[in-house]
Design a protein around this motif. Structure first.
Motif, mmCIF file in Angstrom:
data_model
loop_
_atom_site.group_PDB
_atom_site.id
_atom_site.type_symbol
_atom_site.label_atom_id
_atom_site.label_comp_id
_atom_site.label_asym_id
_atom_site.label_seq_id
_atom_site.Cartn_x
_atom_site.Cartn_y
_atom_site.Cartn_z
ATOM 1 N N PRO A 62 -79.093 9.968 -10.295
ATOM 2 C CA PRO A 62 -77.983 9.759 -9.349
ATOM 3 C C PRO A 62 -77.773 10.914 -8.381
ATOM 4 O O PRO A 62 -77.185 10.731 -7.319
ATOM 5 N N ARG A 63 -78.264 12.086 -8.707
ATOM 6 C CA ARG A 63 -78.106 13.236 -7.812
ATOM 7 C C ARG A 63 -78.831 13.020 -6.492
ATOM 8 O O ARG A 63 -78.437 13.578 -5.470
ATOM 9 N N THR A 64 -79.880 12.199 -6.483
ATOM 10 C CA THR A 64 -80.583 11.933 -5.226
ATOM 11 C C THR A 64 -79.667 11.241 -4.232
ATOM 12 O O THR A 64 -79.666 11.579 -3.048
ATOM 13 N N THR A 68 -78.110 12.961 -0.707
ATOM 14 C CA THR A 68 -78.281 12.247 0.561
ATOM 15 C C THR A 68 -76.939 11.982 1.212
ATOM 16 O O THR A 68 -76.785 12.136 2.430
ATOM 17 N N PHE A 69 -75.959 11.590 0.411
ATOM 18 C CA PHE A 69 -74.624 11.320 0.952
ATOM 19 C C PHE A 69 -74.002 12.592 1.532
ATOM 20 O O PHE A 69 -73.502 12.588 2.659
ATOM 21 N N GLU A 70 -74.043 13.683 0.765
ATOM 22 C CA GLU A 70 -73.400 14.920 1.203
ATOM 23 C C GLU A 70 -74.062 15.523 2.438
ATOM 24 O O GLU A 70 -73.389 16.099 3.292
ATOM 25 N N MET A 71 -75.382 15.403 2.535
ATOM 26 C CA MET A 71 -76.094 16.026 3.645
ATOM 27 C C MET A 71 -76.207 15.129 4.879
ATOM 28 O O MET A 71 -76.247 15.634 5.995
ATOM 29 N N PRO A 75 -71.125 14.160 6.832
ATOM 30 C CA PRO A 75 -70.829 14.818 8.112
ATOM 31 C C PRO A 75 -70.627 13.823 9.263
ATOM 32 O O PRO A 75 -69.887 14.102 10.195
ATOM 33 N N LEU A 76 -71.283 12.664 9.182
ATOM 34 C CA LEU A 76 -71.182 11.682 10.265
ATOM 35 C C LEU A 76 -70.052 10.683 10.065
ATOM 36 O O LEU A 76 -69.419 10.264 11.028
ATOM 37 N N ALA A 77 -69.835 10.269 8.811
ATOM 38 C CA ALA A 77 -68.810 9.276 8.495
ATOM 39 C C ALA A 77 -68.053 9.749 7.265
ATOM 40 O O ALA A 77 -68.321 9.304 6.152
ATOM 41 N N GLY A 78 -67.114 10.652 7.455
ATOM 42 C CA GLY A 78 -66.412 11.291 6.349
ATOM 43 C C GLY A 78 -65.624 10.346 5.460
ATOM 44 O O GLY A 78 -65.420 10.614 4.290
ATOM 45 N N GLY A 79 -65.180 9.200 5.979
ATOM 46 C CA GLY A 79 -64.363 8.296 5.188
ATOM 47 C C GLY A 79 -65.162 7.278 4.391
ATOM 48 O O GLY A 79 -64.580 6.419 3.735
ATOM 49 N N PHE A 80 -66.483 7.351 4.426
ATOM 50 C CA PHE A 80 -67.325 6.369 3.730
ATOM 51 C C PHE A 80 -67.300 6.643 2.234
ATOM 52 O O PHE A 80 -67.343 7.782 1.791
ATOM 53 N N SER A 86 -73.907 5.001 -2.788
ATOM 54 C CA SER A 86 -74.891 5.082 -3.879
ATOM 55 C C SER A 86 -75.473 3.722 -4.202
ATOM 56 O O SER A 86 -76.679 3.582 -4.418
ATOM 57 N N ILE A 87 -74.641 2.691 -4.224
ATOM 58 C CA ILE A 87 -75.124 1.333 -4.488
ATOM 59 C C ILE A 87 -76.076 0.892 -3.392
ATOM 60 O O ILE A 87 -77.179 0.400 -3.671
ATOM 61 N N ILE A 88 -75.676 1.093 -2.139
ATOM 62 C CA ILE A 88 -76.540 0.707 -1.005
ATOM 63 C C ILE A 88 -77.848 1.505 -1.050
ATOM 64 O O ILE A 88 -78.936 0.951 -0.844
ATOM 65 N N PHE A 89 -77.758 2.792 -1.335
ATOM 66 C CA PHE A 89 -78.931 3.667 -1.385
ATOM 67 C C PHE A 89 -79.948 3.173 -2.413
ATOM 68 O O PHE A 89 -81.134 3.014 -2.109
ATOM 69 N N PHE A 90 -79.483 2.920 -3.645
ATOM 70 C CA PHE A 90 -80.422 2.521 -4.693
ATOM 71 C C PHE A 90 -80.946 1.104 -4.503
ATOM 72 O O PHE A 90 -82.097 0.822 -4.823
#
Length: 96
Positions: A62-64, A68-71, A75-80, A86-90
């Motif tokens: 899950p750290r991956t 990705t979210f933090e970096m 910065p682009l969409a702070g309220g996401f 994480s669900i969309i990513f995986f």
């Protein structure tokens, strides 16, 4: 090494040594000895408790998404939502 070519233009001529040095530097930077040695070493020292050692790698997955979210996203969409990301990513990683 820079040498003078036709029409007095500077031409960059890479020697085999230069290519090897840059190649090894990029390999070490992106892959690193830790990624090559550490996982098999953990397997060897875990012995018959290999399932516990394998569980450590599973817990690190899950750290991956978090990195990705933090970096990339925060910065682009702070309220996401990080959970939604994480669900969309995986789902994206699994199906691509």
């Amino acid at each position: 090494m820079l040498i003078c070519g036709k029409n007095n233009y500077m031409v960059n001529k890479n020697s085999n040594k230069d290519v090897m040095v840059v190649g090894f530097a990029l390999f070490a930077m992106f892959f690193g000895a830790g990624n090559l040695i550490f996982p098999p070493f953990l397997g060897v020292i875990s012995g018959s408790s290999w399932l516990t050692g394998f569980g450590g790698f599973i817990l690190a997955i899950p750290r991956t998404a978090a990195t990705t979210f933090e970096m990339g996203i925060q910065p682009l969409a702070g309220g996401f939502s990080p959970i939604l990301f994480s669900i969309i990513f995986f789902v994206y990683i699994i199906f691509t």
